[in-house]
Design an enzyme around this catalytic site. Structure first.
Site, PDB file in Angstrom:
ATOM      1  N   CYS A 123     -10.447 -14.608  24.462  1.00 17.78           N
ATOM      2  CA  CYS A 123      -9.930 -13.284  24.100  1.00 17.78           C
ATOM      3  C   CYS A 123     -10.414 -12.245  25.113  1.00 17.78           C
ATOM      4  O   CYS A 123     -11.613 -12.095  25.327  1.00 17.78           O
ATOM      5  CB  CYS A 123     -10.396 -12.905  22.703  1.00 17.78           C
ATOM      6  SG  CYS A 123      -9.932 -11.231  22.254  1.00 17.78           S
ATOM      7  N   CYS A 177     -12.901  -9.587  23.467  1.00  9.68           N
ATOM      8  CA  CYS A 177     -14.229  -9.936  22.951  1.00  9.68           C
ATOM      9  C   CYS A 177     -15.277  -9.622  24.028  1.00  9.68           C
ATOM     10  O   CYS A 177     -14.976  -9.687  25.223  1.00  9.68           O
ATOM     11  CB  CYS A 177     -14.279 -11.423  22.585  1.00  9.68           C
ATOM     12  SG  CYS A 177     -13.647 -11.768  20.924  1.00  9.68           S
ATOM     13  N   HIS A 210     -13.967  -9.974  16.690  1.00  9.62           N
ATOM     14  CA  HIS A 210     -12.607 -10.509  16.842  1.00  9.62           C
ATOM     15  C   HIS A 210     -11.887 -10.675  15.501  1.00  9.62           C
ATOM     16  O   HIS A 210     -10.677 -10.492  15.412  1.00  9.62           O
ATOM     17  CB  HIS A 210     -12.694 -11.863  17.550  1.00  9.62           C
ATOM     18  CG  HIS A 210     -11.382 -12.469  17.909  1.00  9.62           C
ATOM     19  ND1 HIS A 210     -10.740 -12.194  19.092  1.00  9.62           N
ATOM     20  CD2 HIS A 210     -10.580 -13.342  17.240  1.00  9.62           C
ATOM     21  CE1 HIS A 210      -9.605 -12.875  19.151  1.00  9.62           C
ATOM     22  NE2 HIS A 210      -9.484 -13.580  18.037  1.00  9.62           N
ATOM     23  N   ASN A 232       0.221  -1.852  16.548  1.00  9.17           N
ATOM     24  CA  ASN A 232       1.054  -2.944  16.055  1.00  9.17           C
ATOM     25  C   ASN A 232       0.102  -4.025  15.602  1.00  9.17           C
ATOM     26  O   ASN A 232      -0.647  -4.567  16.409  1.00  9.17           O
ATOM     27  CB  ASN A 232       1.972  -3.486  17.160  1.00  9.17           C
ATOM     28  CG  ASN A 232       2.999  -2.458  17.578  1.00  9.17           C
ATOM     29  OD1 ASN A 232       3.624  -1.816  16.734  1.00  9.17           O
ATOM     30  ND2 ASN A 232       3.175  -2.289  18.880  1.00  9.17           N
ATOM     31  N   HIS A 255      -7.197  -9.638  18.327  1.00  7.83           N
ATOM     32  CA  HIS A 255      -8.413  -8.811  18.234  1.00  7.83           C
ATOM     33  C   HIS A 255      -8.035  -7.382  17.803  1.00  7.83           C
ATOM     34  O   HIS A 255      -7.114  -6.797  18.368  1.00  7.83           O
ATOM     35  CB  HIS A 255      -9.086  -8.789  19.612  1.00  7.83           C
ATOM     36  CG  HIS A 255     -10.479  -8.284  19.596  1.00  7.83           C
ATOM     37  ND1 HIS A 255     -11.560  -9.056  19.952  1.00  7.83           N
ATOM     38  CD2 HIS A 255     -10.982  -7.070  19.255  1.00  7.83           C
ATOM     39  CE1 HIS A 255     -12.667  -8.335  19.837  1.00  7.83           C
ATOM     40  NE2 HIS A 255     -12.342  -7.125  19.411  1.00  7.83           N
ATOM     41  N   HIS A 266      -7.102  -3.882  17.550  1.00  4.51           N
ATOM     42  CA  HIS A 266      -6.929  -2.853  18.583  1.00  4.51           C
ATOM     43  C   HIS A 266      -5.654  -2.057  18.336  1.00  4.51           C
ATOM     44  O   HIS A 266      -4.760  -2.497  17.624  1.00  4.51           O
ATOM     45  CB  HIS A 266      -6.862  -3.479  19.976  1.00  4.51           C
ATOM     46  CG  HIS A 266      -5.597  -4.242  20.263  1.00  4.51           C
ATOM     47  ND1 HIS A 266      -5.346  -5.488  19.740  1.00  4.51           N
ATOM     48  CD2 HIS A 266      -4.516  -3.921  21.006  1.00  4.51           C
ATOM     49  CE1 HIS A 266      -4.160  -5.915  20.159  1.00  4.51           C
ATOM     50  NE2 HIS A 266      -3.624  -4.977  20.924  1.00  4.51           N
ATOM     51  N   GLN A 296      -3.116   1.236  20.456  1.00  2.00           N
ATOM     52  CA  GLN A 296      -2.696   1.681  21.778  1.00  2.00           C
ATOM     53  C   GLN A 296      -2.440   3.188  21.776  1.00  2.00           C
ATOM     54  O   GLN A 296      -2.320   3.805  20.721  1.00  2.00           O
ATOM     55  CB  GLN A 296      -1.402   0.981  22.195  1.00  2.00           C
ATOM     56  CG  GLN A 296      -1.507  -0.532  22.282  1.00  2.00           C
ATOM     57  CD  GLN A 296      -0.204  -1.136  22.771  1.00  2.00           C
ATOM     58  OE1 GLN A 296       0.262  -0.832  23.854  1.00  2.00           O
ATOM     59  NE2 GLN A 296       0.385  -1.986  21.954  1.00  2.00           N
TER      60      GLN A 296
HETATM   61 ZN   LIG Z   1     -11.519 -10.971  20.542  1.00  2.00          ZN
END
Ligand SMILES: [Zn+2]
Ligand SMILES: [Zn+2]
Ligand SMILES: [Zn+2]
Length: 308
Positions: free
Chosen positions: A52, A55, A91, A131, A142, A144, A146
């Site tokens: 990832c 991470c 994660h 999203n 993971h 997150h 934007q």
């Molecule tokens: Zn991750």
């Protein structure tokens, strides 16, 4: 029109290829270069993995961190206008599992990045969004979100901002209220276009993320942790959703109707059943929502019951 001496003979290149369809009037940005971006979502939906990029130790996060923002290396708009915001180094976390303290760090980073990008002379609007889930095209699981920094005020917020008066001040969700905490409320809109759609807004006429004070930021963290936790509890599975903030443009205008809020569009209409926007809807320009907003709100209120 006469040019200033020394002025460039042509305007600077636009940061994106934005076209308006002459038939429909709709805007499209052509981002063909993004087709080459990696799709790391396959087989990575739940398990932690060193592959990832988000991470600690990954390509985008060499060091450990709490929250982190960086320029998207696969931007839809050029000139550093697209950023990725990492919510946590964990994660397998969800927004709800961040807790209020963790979510507050995300809120502070959203505000900081809005101010930084919005402070640029060539940025008129900062769109903070997420999203969540492979169903909505999130290529990396993971946690997150934007940010897009637009050179203009895009059509969706523009339509709301052009209203004569604030549509959120004094709104009474009535039986569609899902949760209220810290000066914020989450409710199902009366004309919800998605089955379990939520609108999240402060009671006060706060224009934007950077303008929120300490209490307002904590209230936003509290209401989002609660609301997004309810969506996961609703069908006892991570709910894929699209989420976006609408806030005051950063072009220096007064924008008196700007009242900060969050739209949440969850994808499922029942356990494992995705809701699709289909031809009857795109063809008519009207959404057909299979869940009564009053019932959706009641279900979301119940979904929170055993967590609290
Ligand atoms: Zn991750
Ligand atoms: Zn208002
Ligand atoms: Zn809005």
């Amino acid at each position: 029109m006469a040019q200033e001496p020394g002025a460039a003979s042509s305007p600077p290149a636009a940061p994106y290829d934005r076209r308006i369809d002459p038939l429909t009037g709709e805007a499209a940005v052509i981002v063909a270069k993004r087709q080459a971006r990696p799709n790391l979502g396959e087989g990575m939906h739940t398990a932690s993995t060193v592959a990832c990029p988000f991470c600690p130790g990954g390509v985008e996060a060499p060091e450990d961190y709490d929250v982190k923002a960086f320029t998207n290396r696969w931007p839809s708009i050029s000139d550093g206008r697209c950023e990725v915001v990492l919510y946590t180094s964990d994660h397998d976390a969800s927004f709800a599992s961040l807790g209020v303290d963790g979510a507050r760090k995300v809120v502070d980073l959203w505000a900081e990045r809005t101010a930084a990008l919005g402070g640029r002379d060539d940025v008129a609007y900062v769109l903070v969004f997420e999203n969540r889930g492979p169903e909505v095209g999130a290529t990396i699981p993971h946690p997150h979100g934007q940010i897009y920094a637009f050179p203009e005020v895009p059509p969706a917020p523009r339509r709301e901002l052009d209203e004569a008066a604030c549509a959120l001040c004094g709104v009474d969700p009535g039986p569609r209220l899902v949760h209220a905490v810290g000066g914020w409320r989450a409710w199902v809109p009366d004309a919800a276009t998605w089955p379990y759609a939520l609108l999240v807004a402060p009671d006060a006429h706060e224009p934007d993320l950077p303008g929120l004070g300490d209490a307002g930021r904590t209230g936003l963290a509290e209401v989002l942790v609660d609301a997004l936790g309810r969506l996961d509890a609703l069908f006892d599975a991570p709910m894929p959703y699209m989420l976006w903030f609408h806030q005051r443009p950063t072009d220096g205008g007064a924008w008196p109707t700007a009242h900060l809020h969050v739209h949440v569009a969850p994808l499922y209409r029942s356990p494992g059943t995705q809701r699709y926007v289909a031809a009857g809807e795109l063809g008519s320009g009207m959404f057909f929502n299979p869940v009564d907003p009053d019932d959706a709100a009641a279900a979301l209120r119940d979904a929170g019951g055993d967590r609290q």
